[in-house]
Scaffold this motif. Structure first.
Motif, short mmCIF file in Angstrom:
data_model
loop_
_atom_site.label_atom_id
_atom_site.label_comp_id
_atom_site.label_asym_id
_atom_site.label_seq_id
_atom_site.Cartn_x
_atom_site.Cartn_y
_atom_site.Cartn_z
N SER A 44 11.89 -3.31 -11.54
CA SER A 44 12.27 -1.95 -11.16
C SER A 44 12.90 -1.92 -9.77
N LEU A 45 13.93 -1.10 -9.61
CA LEU A 45 14.55 -0.89 -8.31
C LEU A 45 14.03 0.38 -7.65
N ASP A 46 13.07 1.04 -8.28
CA ASP A 46 12.48 2.24 -7.69
C ASP A 46 11.72 1.87 -6.42
N THR A 47 11.79 2.74 -5.45
CA THR A 47 11.09 2.51 -4.18
C THR A 47 9.60 2.82 -4.35
N ILE A 48 8.78 1.93 -3.84
CA ILE A 48 7.33 2.12 -3.82
C ILE A 48 6.97 2.30 -2.35
N ALA A 49 6.75 3.54 -1.96
CA ALA A 49 6.52 3.86 -0.55
C ALA A 49 5.05 4.20 -0.31
N ALA A 50 4.51 3.65 0.76
CA ALA A 50 3.13 3.96 1.14
C ALA A 50 3.05 5.41 1.60
N LYS A 51 1.93 6.04 1.27
CA LYS A 51 1.72 7.43 1.70
C LYS A 51 1.31 7.51 3.17
N ARG A 52 0.81 6.39 3.68
CA ARG A 52 0.38 6.31 5.08
C ARG A 52 1.07 5.13 5.75
N ARG A 53 1.11 5.16 7.06
CA ARG A 53 1.68 4.05 7.83
C ARG A 53 0.80 2.81 7.66
N ALA A 54 1.46 1.65 7.59
CA ALA A 54 0.76 0.39 7.40
C ALA A 54 1.48 -0.71 8.18
N ARG A 55 0.81 -1.83 8.31
CA ARG A 55 1.39 -2.99 8.99
C ARG A 55 1.59 -4.17 8.04
N TYR A 56 0.81 -4.17 6.95
CA TYR A 56 0.82 -5.27 5.99
C TYR A 56 0.86 -4.72 4.57
N VAL A 57 1.36 -5.55 3.65
CA VAL A 57 1.25 -5.27 2.22
C VAL A 57 0.77 -6.55 1.55
#
Length: 147
Positions: free
Chosen positions: A107-120
Motif C-alpha cells: 500500500s502507498l497509503d500514509t500511516i501517520a502516528a496520532k502522536r509525536r514519536a521518535r522511533y517506529v
C-alpha cells in the motif's frame, strides 16, 4: 572484467542491505510481561527509505527499528513491502504512543502516528494482538529509553 566487478559490487551491496546486524530490544507490557526481539536498526535516510521492502520473511521475534533524529509526527508506508506489518510508534522515553496493526502489503497509503514519536518498531502483522501489546507499554534496548 569491469562488468564482473560491477556485478560483484552489486551482489555485496544487496547482501549487506539484507543481512544487517540485529540488536536486542524488549517490549514490556503494563502487566510486566517482557517480550524480547532482535531488530535491525534503520537510522539513516537510505536505511529508513529501504526499510523492510522486498522482504518475504520475518521471524516472529524479529523486526526493524526506525530511528529518527528528533521527536516528530512520523508517517510510514508499505511501498514494495510484501509482509503485513504492525507498527509501534515510540516516544523518546520508550513509551508506545500509537499502534497501527496489520498494515496492508504494497500500500502507498500514509500511516501517520496520532502522536509525536521518535522511533517506529515494525514487526510481523498480528504480533500486537498475539502478544497483547498496547499504547503505554514500554520499549527498551537499542538506545531507547536509556536501554
Amino acid at each position: 572484467m569491469r562488468v564482473l566487478i560491477v556485478a560483484l559490487s552489486l551482489l555485496v551491496w544487496t547482501g549487506a542491505a539484507v543481512a544487517q546486524q540485529r540488536v536486542p530490544l524488549t517490549v514490556e507490557t503494563a502487566a510486566g510481561v517482557r517480550h524480547p526481539f532482535q531488530v535491525e536498526i534503520a537510522a539513516t535516510d537510505p536505511e529508513r527509505n529501504q526499510g523492510l521492502m522486498f522482504r518475504r520473511e520475518l521471524a516472529p521475534d524479529h523486526g526493524m527499528l526506525f530511528v529518527f533524529a528528533r521527536t516528530t509526527r512520523i508517517a510510514m508506508w508499505m511501498k514494495n513491502t510484501p509482509l503485513p506489518l504492525d507498527m509501534l510508534f515510540i516516544a523518546d522515553d520508550g513509551r508506545i504512543v500509537d499502534i497501527h496493526e496489520r498494515a496492508v502489503p504494497f500500500s502507498l497509503d500514509t500511516i501517520a502516528a496520532k502522536r509525536r514519536a521518535r522511533y517506529v518498531l515494525e514487526v510481523n502483522g498480528g504480533t500486537v494482538d498475539r502478544l497483547g501489546l498496547a499504547v503505554g507499554d514500554r520499549v527498551s534496548g537499542a538506545g531507547i529509553g536509556g536501554g
